[in-house]
Design a protein around this motif. Structure first.
Motif, PDB file in Angstrom:
ATOM      1  N   ARG A 192      53.998 -19.722  22.465  1.00 50.74           N
ATOM      2  CA  ARG A 192      53.330 -18.839  23.410  1.00 50.74           C
ATOM      3  C   ARG A 192      52.948 -19.592  24.669  1.00 50.74           C
ATOM      4  N   LEU A 193      53.123 -18.937  25.784  1.00 49.47           N
ATOM      5  CA  LEU A 193      52.765 -19.537  27.053  1.00 49.47           C
ATOM      6  C   LEU A 193      51.477 -18.933  27.560  1.00 49.47           C
ATOM      7  N   ASP A 194      50.597 -19.752  28.120  1.00 46.16           N
ATOM      8  CA  ASP A 194      49.411 -19.203  28.769  1.00 46.16           C
ATOM      9  C   ASP A 194      49.700 -19.004  30.254  1.00 46.16           C
ATOM     10  N   GLY A 195      48.687 -18.585  31.002  1.00 43.79           N
ATOM     11  CA  GLY A 195      48.909 -18.247  32.400  1.00 43.79           C
ATOM     12  C   GLY A 195      49.356 -19.405  33.254  1.00 43.79           C
ATOM     13  N   SER A 196      49.119 -20.645  32.810  1.00 46.78           N
ATOM     14  CA  SER A 196      49.471 -21.788  33.648  1.00 46.78           C
ATOM     15  C   SER A 196      50.900 -22.238  33.438  1.00 46.78           C
ATOM     16  N   THR A 197      51.531 -21.859  32.331  1.00 46.23           N
ATOM     17  CA  THR A 197      52.863 -22.375  32.047  1.00 46.23           C
ATOM     18  C   THR A 197      53.901 -21.287  31.825  1.00 46.23           C
ATOM     19  N   ARG A 198      53.520 -20.016  31.911  1.00 50.40           N
ATOM     20  CA  ARG A 198      54.502 -18.968  31.658  1.00 50.40           C
ATOM     21  C   ARG A 198      55.558 -18.972  32.762  1.00 50.40           C
ATOM     22  N   GLY A 199      56.698 -18.403  32.421  1.00 48.18           N
ATOM     23  CA  GLY A 199      57.759 -18.311  33.399  1.00 48.18           C
ATOM     24  C   GLY A 199      57.380 -17.409  34.549  1.00 48.18           C
ATOM     25  N   ASP A 200      58.084 -17.537  35.646  1.00 46.93           N
ATOM     26  CA  ASP A 200      57.732 -16.738  36.796  1.00 46.93           C
ATOM     27  C   ASP A 200      58.970 -16.529  37.654  1.00 46.93           C
ATOM     28  N   THR A 201      58.910 -16.836  38.903  1.00 42.83           N
ATOM     29  CA  THR A 201      59.916 -16.458  39.871  1.00 42.83           C
ATOM     30  C   THR A 201      59.862 -17.452  41.015  1.00 42.83           C
ATOM     31  N   CYS A 202      60.827 -17.376  41.908  1.00 45.36           N
ATOM     32  CA  CYS A 202      60.844 -18.214  43.112  1.00 45.36           C
ATOM     33  C   CYS A 202      60.839 -17.316  44.345  1.00 45.36           C
ATOM     34  N   HIS A 203      60.663 -17.938  45.489  1.00 49.12           N
ATOM     35  CA  HIS A 203      60.778 -17.183  46.730  1.00 49.12           C
ATOM     36  C   HIS A 203      61.173 -18.131  47.852  1.00 49.12           C
ATOM     37  N   LEU A 204      61.884 -17.590  48.844  1.00 52.08           N
ATOM     38  CA  LEU A 204      62.208 -18.351  50.050  1.00 52.08           C
ATOM     39  C   LEU A 204      62.241 -17.430  51.258  1.00 52.08           C
ATOM     40  N   ASP A 205      61.794 -17.978  52.392  1.00 46.95           N
ATOM     41  CA  ASP A 205      61.845 -17.285  53.683  1.00 46.95           C
ATOM     42  C   ASP A 205      62.393 -18.261  54.713  1.00 46.95           C
ATOM     43  N   ILE A 206      63.288 -17.776  55.571  1.00 45.17           N
ATOM     44  CA  ILE A 206      63.904 -18.637  56.581  1.00 45.17           C
ATOM     45  C   ILE A 206      64.083 -17.854  57.870  1.00 45.17           C
ATOM     46  N   VAL A 207      63.810 -18.512  58.995  1.00 42.11           N
ATOM     47  CA  VAL A 207      64.122 -17.962  60.311  1.00 42.11           C
ATOM     48  C   VAL A 207      64.748 -19.080  61.137  1.00 42.11           C
ATOM     49  N   ASP A 208      65.793 -18.767  61.888  1.00 38.88           N
ATOM     50  CA  ASP A 208      66.460 -19.800  62.680  1.00 38.88           C
ATOM     51  C   ASP A 208      66.297 -19.549  64.168  1.00 38.88           C
ATOM     52  N   ARG A 209      66.826 -20.456  64.977  1.00 37.31           N
ATOM     53  CA  ARG A 209      66.625 -20.416  66.425  1.00 37.31           C
ATOM     54  C   ARG A 209      67.321 -19.244  67.083  1.00 37.31           C
ATOM     55  N   TRP A 210      68.272 -18.631  66.365  1.00 31.31           N
ATOM     56  CA  TRP A 210      68.964 -17.469  66.919  1.00 31.31           C
ATOM     57  C   TRP A 210      68.233 -16.160  66.607  1.00 31.31           C
ATOM     58  N   GLY A 211      67.290 -16.224  65.701  1.00 31.86           N
ATOM     59  CA  GLY A 211      66.546 -15.025  65.331  1.00 31.86           C
ATOM     60  C   GLY A 211      66.968 -14.399  64.022  1.00 31.86           C
ATOM     61  N   ASN A 212      67.899 -15.024  63.291  1.00 34.24           N
ATOM     62  CA  ASN A 212      68.222 -14.548  61.947  1.00 34.24           C
ATOM     63  C   ASN A 212      67.017 -14.766  61.037  1.00 34.24           C
ATOM     64  N   MET A 213      66.719 -13.796  60.192  1.00 36.63           N
ATOM     65  CA  MET A 213      65.532 -13.873  59.343  1.00 36.63           C
ATOM     66  C   MET A 213      65.881 -13.373  57.938  1.00 36.63           C
ATOM     67  N   VAL A 214      65.473 -14.149  56.919  1.00 35.47           N
ATOM     68  CA  VAL A 214      65.817 -13.858  55.535  1.00 35.47           C
ATOM     69  C   VAL A 214      64.587 -14.011  54.649  1.00 35.47           C
ATOM     70  N   ALA A 215      64.398 -13.077  53.732  1.00 36.00           N
ATOM     71  CA  ALA A 215      63.416 -13.201  52.651  1.00 36.00           C
ATOM     72  C   ALA A 215      64.142 -12.892  51.348  1.00 36.00           C
ATOM     73  N   ALA A 216      63.998 -13.760  50.343  1.00 33.32           N
ATOM     74  CA  ALA A 216      64.687 -13.576  49.069  1.00 33.32           C
ATOM     75  C   ALA A 216      63.781 -14.014  47.930  1.00 33.32           C
ATOM     76  N   THR A 217      63.898 -13.317  46.796  1.00 34.61           N
ATOM     77  CA  THR A 217      63.071 -13.607  45.618  1.00 34.61           C
ATOM     78  C   THR A 217      63.978 -13.811  44.418  1.00 34.61           C
ATOM     79  N   PRO A 218      64.518 -15.031  44.238  1.00 35.88           N
ATOM     80  CA  PRO A 218      65.357 -15.307  43.065  1.00 35.88           C
ATOM     81  C   PRO A 218      64.523 -15.370  41.800  1.00 35.88           C
ATOM     82  N   SER A 219      65.080 -14.878  40.696  1.00 34.58           N
ATOM     83  CA  SER A 219      64.345 -14.881  39.436  1.00 34.58           C
ATOM     84  C   SER A 219      65.316 -14.675  38.294  1.00 34.58           C
TER      85      SER A 219
END
Length: 594
Positions: A394-421
């Motif tokens: 059993r996992l408690d709240g500190s070690t249970r599995g979860d998810t990732c996230h990333l956000d990126i913006v570049d000098r041209w104005g492309n913008m990305v938000a993604a939530t891999p899991s």
């Protein structure tokens, strides 16, 4: 205001993610002339390597993005696979199941993350497959210093690995110590063979060839063969997946128009009703005029609005009509002024302990028959469930599995938000030839027919993964998100309102004390609910806690830095200034830029 780190500013590029190696790898891609989409794909594959307890190639990813020069158009790329053709309610019921197990191959949907990353790279990136995979291959082959939470997760499931999931034991045992260099030879070999089989092709042809290999070549064959082997799951029995080669070969990641809502000069864009993303929009629609940021009634109002939006999620959200069957999710009615004016009247002076879905357009709500109130806490709270009868895992709240996230913006104005899991190391056995497990996303579908989120072949299970992108005056200006399952569209809303209503900087908004409620059915096995519950960081202060308790909330005061895993990047289109911030909680989030 003191912050744990600065809000980064610059004009070249900004990255924020849940792991420093992913952030720095993405920045290296930007420095090498790549755009935000190249950087996002590179970071996504690094996250598979360095946060295997939080995501993997066998999981899923929704992406919300805006491409420079596209007139501010926001698109969603859905990397959530559907239920296999054999995944019927009747099949699961015949196994004696009332819920889809939270672990094991039986809970596998069609893996969607790989194809989504490839489609994004092909259509919007500039780098080759080999260039974006280079960072992940490097960390898998030469090793990366292991984050403490990976060690804690492996230790929590050590007995399961030793007794049942021996392919996982071969990779992860003995339990590696925090900071030790950890290597994944099988994953290294998988990606190197993929590159060898696509060598000599043009950039786009190589990417499409990789997609075919994933579906029908050596990777797809290994996934299907392994999925058919029964393995212990959280039902306490050994069950196999229904995943077949036809399921894999028929899957394609697809673009969609986002759900969107205009509020106070902002337009917020989310994935559609196959995700919980519109919960964010419904909560915005429920806000009363004149609500002041951090006022005495602020948290109470947001908590009660969350309960109403989540009740609607249970009654109305799912893949029905959006790749599934039946009536589509009634988002237009759910976000209408008339509907929300009526629903807002349900927010009283005291906490509600009821699950109160509405009747958008006069429709009659049908709710799941589960969960059972009072089910043992700690078993399946959060994502994913790791518990097997007879095996103490059993996992408690500190070690249970979860998810990732990333956000990126570049000098041209492309913008990305993604939530891999998904594809968590602790949720399904490692496929030995490939170095990663399948996902367990089907646990989010109900084995009760007639619901928008009932298990059905070809239907995507309703996911909690919920990246966000916001515009001002039609211009993309803010990408943000967080891990956290059912908490994602609570923590991210509080962050957004701190920026949009409170005027805080990105880092101030991330650092601000956060909270969540579990007063609705969990999306994860065993689907528990805690009516009236609110968990707050102790930093909210004694006065705020006392006020919530006075209003009848069942308040749990948690550690001062325990709520939220936010990432964010921003762009001022009128000055060109870019900014980024990352979460200090968990000591893994990292922002970088210049």
């Amino acid at each position: 205001m003191f912050t744990t780190r600065p809000t980064l500013q610059g004009t070249f590029g900004m990255v924020s993610s849940t792991h420093w190696l992913a952030s720095q790898s993405a920045m290296a891609v930007l420095e090498g002339g790549g755009n935000a989409f190249d950087a996002a794909v590179a970071a996504g594959f690094v996250l598979h390597v360095v946060e295997p307890h939080l995501n993997g190639p066998g999981g899923e990813v929704p992406v919300v993005f805006a491409a420079a020069g596209d007139g501010g158009r926001v698109r969603v790329l859905c990397g959530q696979g559907a239920a296999p053709a054999g995944a019927t309610v009747e099949h699961y019921r015949s196994l004696g199941l009332e819920l889809v197990p939270g672990t094991g191959p039986i809970a596998a949907a069609v893996p969607g993350a790989f194809d989504a990353w490839m489609v994004l790279l092909r259509d919007y990136g500039t780098k080759s497959l080999a260039e974006v995979l280079d960072y992940a291959i490097g960390y898998a082959e030469r090793g990366h210093p292991l984050a403490p939470n990976v060690t804690a997760t492996v230790e929590a499931v050590r007995e399961l690995f030793e007794r049942e999931w021996t392919s996982s034991a071969e990779l992860y045992l003995p339990v590696p110590r925090p900071g030790a260099l950890f290597r994944n030879p099988a994953l290294t070999a998988t990606w190197r063979r993929l590159l060898a089989e696509t060598a000599g092709l043009s950039r786009e042809a190589a990417i499409d060839a990789a997609r075919r290999i994933w579906r029908e070549g050596f990777i797809g064959e290994a996934m299907v063969e392994f999925a058919g082997r029964p393995a212990m799951d959280s039902s306490g029995r050994r069950n196999a997946s229904t995943l077949t080669g036809d399921d894999l070969s028929g899957y394609r990641a697809e673009y969609e128009e986002p759900a969107r809502y205009d509020w106070n000069g902002w337009t917020v864009c989310k994935a559609g009703g196959w995700s919980q993303g519109p919960v964010f929009l419904q909560q915005l629609a429920l806000l009363p005029d004149g609500l002041r940021y951090d006022s005495p009634e602020y948290r109470h109002t947001l908590i009660e609005g969350t309960k109403l939006a989540m009740a609607d999620r249970e009654a109305w959200y799912g893949d029905a009509g959006e790749g599934g069957a039946g009536e589509s999710v009634p988002l237009a009615d759910l976000l209408s002024r008339e509907y929300n004016d009526e629903r807002r009247e349900l927010i009283g002076e005291t906490a509600s302990f009821e699950l109160r879905p509405g009747s958008p357009g006069g429709r009659k709500a049908v709710l799941p028959e589960f969960p059972v109130e009072g089910a043992e806490l700690g078993l399946g709270l959060g994502e994913p469930t790791v518990s097997v009868d007879g095996l103490t895992t059993r996992l408690d709240g500190s070690t249970r599995g979860d998810t990732c996230h990333l956000d990126i913006v570049d000098r041209w104005g492309n913008m990305v938000a993604a939530t891999p899991s998904g594809g968590w190391l602790q949720s399904s056995p490692v496929i030995p030839e490939l170095g990663f497990p399948l996902g367990t996303r089907l646990q989010m579908a109900w084995l009760q027919p007639g619901l928008p989120n009932s298990l059905m072949p070809g239907r995507r299970p309703r996911t909690t993964l919920s990246p966000s992108l916001a515009l001002r005056e039609g211009e993309p200006v803010l990408a943000f998100g967080t891990p956290g399952g059912d908490q994602q569209d609570q923590w991210s809303l509080h962050f957004f309102l701190a920026v949009a209503l409170g005027g805080l900087s990105l880092q101030e908004a991330i650092d601000a004390p956060n909270w969540h409620t579990d007063s609705f059915p969990s999306s994860f096995h065993p689907r528990t609910t805690q009516p009236g519950s609110v968990t707050v960081e102790s930093r909210v202060g004694e006065a705020a806690v006392a006020e919530l308790r006075r209003r009848g909330h069942l308040v749990t005061v948690a550690d001062p830095w325990s709520e939220g895993r936010m990432c964010a990047v921003a762009r001022d289109p009128w000055t060109g200034v870019l900014s980024a911030a990352a979460n200090p909680r968990g000591m893994q989030g990292y922002a970088v830029g210049r």
